[in-house]
Design an enzyme around this catalytic site. Sequence first.
Site, PDB file in Angstrom:
ATOM      1  N   ASN A   9      76.639  88.390  25.183  1.00 28.62           N
ATOM      2  CA  ASN A   9      77.117  89.569  24.715  1.00 28.62           C
ATOM      3  C   ASN A   9      76.020  90.281  24.269  1.00 28.62           C
ATOM      4  O   ASN A   9      75.293  90.025  23.135  1.00 28.62           O
ATOM      5  CB  ASN A   9      78.033  89.467  23.520  1.00 28.62           C
ATOM      6  CG  ASN A   9      78.526  90.976  22.960  1.00 28.62           C
ATOM      7  OD1 ASN A   9      77.792  91.961  23.719  1.00 28.62           O
ATOM      8  ND2 ASN A   9      79.099  91.002  22.380  1.00 28.62           N
ATOM      9  N   LYS A  11      75.123  93.336  23.540  1.00 29.26           N
ATOM     10  CA  LYS A  11      75.490  94.587  22.672  1.00 29.26           C
ATOM     11  C   LYS A  11      74.639  95.708  23.105  1.00 29.26           C
ATOM     12  O   LYS A  11      74.417  96.060  24.462  1.00 29.26           O
ATOM     13  CB  LYS A  11      75.178  94.126  21.207  1.00 29.26           C
ATOM     14  CG  LYS A  11      76.018  92.883  20.874  1.00 29.26           C
ATOM     15  CD  LYS A  11      76.228  92.431  19.314  1.00 29.26           C
ATOM     16  CE  LYS A  11      76.850  91.284  19.281  1.00 29.26           C
ATOM     17  NZ  LYS A  11      77.067  91.055  17.656  1.00 29.26           N
ATOM     18  N   HIS A  96      86.163  93.408  20.195  1.00 28.22           N
ATOM     19  CA  HIS A  96      85.023  92.934  19.345  1.00 28.22           C
ATOM     20  C   HIS A  96      85.094  93.616  17.985  1.00 28.22           C
ATOM     21  O   HIS A  96      85.389  94.740  17.836  1.00 28.22           O
ATOM     22  CB  HIS A  96      83.689  93.308  20.216  1.00 28.22           C
ATOM     23  CG  HIS A  96      82.726  92.489  19.456  1.00 28.22           C
ATOM     24  ND1 HIS A  96      81.936  92.848  18.339  1.00 28.22           N
ATOM     25  CD2 HIS A  96      81.919  91.493  19.673  1.00 28.22           C
ATOM     26  CE1 HIS A  96      80.964  92.036  17.815  1.00 28.22           C
ATOM     27  NE2 HIS A  96      81.063  90.978  18.910  1.00 28.22           N
ATOM     28  N   GLU A  98      82.846  94.763  16.195  1.00 28.75           N
ATOM     29  CA  GLU A  98      82.135  95.906  16.164  1.00 28.75           C
ATOM     30  C   GLU A  98      82.978  97.177  16.337  1.00 28.75           C
ATOM     31  O   GLU A  98      82.772  98.231  15.923  1.00 28.75           O
ATOM     32  CB  GLU A  98      80.714  95.841  16.915  1.00 28.75           C
ATOM     33  CG  GLU A  98      79.632  94.824  15.800  1.00 28.75           C
ATOM     34  CD  GLU A  98      78.825  94.200  16.806  1.00 28.75           C
ATOM     35  OE1 GLU A  98      78.577  94.433  18.146  1.00 28.75           O
ATOM     36  OE2 GLU A  98      78.213  93.029  16.330  1.00 28.75           O
ATOM     37  N   GLU A 168      85.612  84.993  16.270  1.00 29.59           N
ATOM     38  CA  GLU A 168      84.450  85.454  15.824  1.00 29.59           C
ATOM     39  C   GLU A 168      84.536  85.809  14.482  1.00 29.59           C
ATOM     40  O   GLU A 168      84.866  86.909  14.123  1.00 29.59           O
ATOM     41  CB  GLU A 168      83.832  86.476  16.535  1.00 29.59           C
ATOM     42  CG  GLU A 168      83.639  86.525  17.932  1.00 29.59           C
ATOM     43  CD  GLU A 168      82.400  87.156  18.829  1.00 29.59           C
ATOM     44  OE1 GLU A 168      81.468  86.744  19.065  1.00 29.59           O
ATOM     45  OE2 GLU A 168      82.628  88.450  18.511  1.00 29.59           O
ATOM     46  N   GLY A 174      75.825  87.898  13.262  1.00 27.34           N
ATOM     47  CA  GLY A 174      74.485  88.792  13.309  1.00 27.34           C
ATOM     48  C   GLY A 174      73.896  88.076  11.708  1.00 27.34           C
ATOM     49  O   GLY A 174      72.994  88.913  11.205  1.00 27.34           O
ATOM     50  N   SER A 214      76.633  83.552  15.228  1.00 22.82           N
ATOM     51  CA  SER A 214      75.096  83.090  14.885  1.00 22.82           C
ATOM     52  C   SER A 214      75.198  81.548  15.767  1.00 22.82           C
ATOM     53  O   SER A 214      74.641  80.839  15.186  1.00 22.82           O
ATOM     54  CB  SER A 214      74.798  82.893  13.373  1.00 22.82           C
ATOM     55  OG  SER A 214      75.007  84.302  12.795  1.00 22.82           O
TER      56      SER A 214
END
Length: 255
Positions: A9, A11, A96, A98, A168, A174, A214
Amino acid sequence: MRKKIIAANWKMHMTQSESEAFLTTFLREIEDNDTVEVVIVPPFTSIPKVSELLTQTQNIKVGAQNMYWERSGAFTGEISPAMLRELFVRYVVLGHSERRAIFGETDEIVNRKVHAAYEEVLRPIVCVGETLGQREKGDVEKVLSTQLRGSLANVGAKELHETVIAYEPVWAIGTGKTASAAEAQKAHAFIRKTLAELTDEATADKVRIQYGGSVKPDNAHELLTQPDIDGALVGGASLDPRSFAQIVKAGAPNG
Ligand code: 13P
């Protein structure tokens, strides 16, 4: 036997020229073998370039990071499933964290998109995961159950079989903090149990559940050898072709 699926991904990274440079190195590092399915998920603008460069590969597919649920219309700034399909996109990441946190996507929105994906023969990668606060309150299973039941409402066994789930944990994205292999396995087993309740055990047994948060070359092997972890959705480490190639190799049966 569930074939491992390892996705990059990217992003909001990787212009077309950067994507090309990535693939030149990545394809040299990795052989197109059939033991692991690889998905490259670029930003929309780099999809045509990535698709073009991957036309000869069998086990490296292209994904998108999002889409709208309508086929066409007055929806400024949106991209439809049919537009993705024409660019040889096979997978689409939906829900996702985000998108949920920054762009206000709810389970209901994710569910609409999931159904739109099936209609266009795109395979959704549906993301679920708890925040740190929810984990500390002991709410992991409650959150996962709500997200799965909402995002997968009215999804039948045949469609679920085409679907990938990505676990996730938001606190691991991150941050350099990974769920331990045991914590991740526990959540994955719970997700599979919930999928069986939504359909049946034989179907749930076939669905691939990726871990994301991560994932790096040095923790990939331990995570990917857990019984219910069938792949990885990789952010930061997927921007480096050598790191990502190492993670893919860790997903091979002898990796
Ligand atoms: P990182 O690998 O950078 O933690 O991102 C994970 C992720 O969000 C993949 O979708």
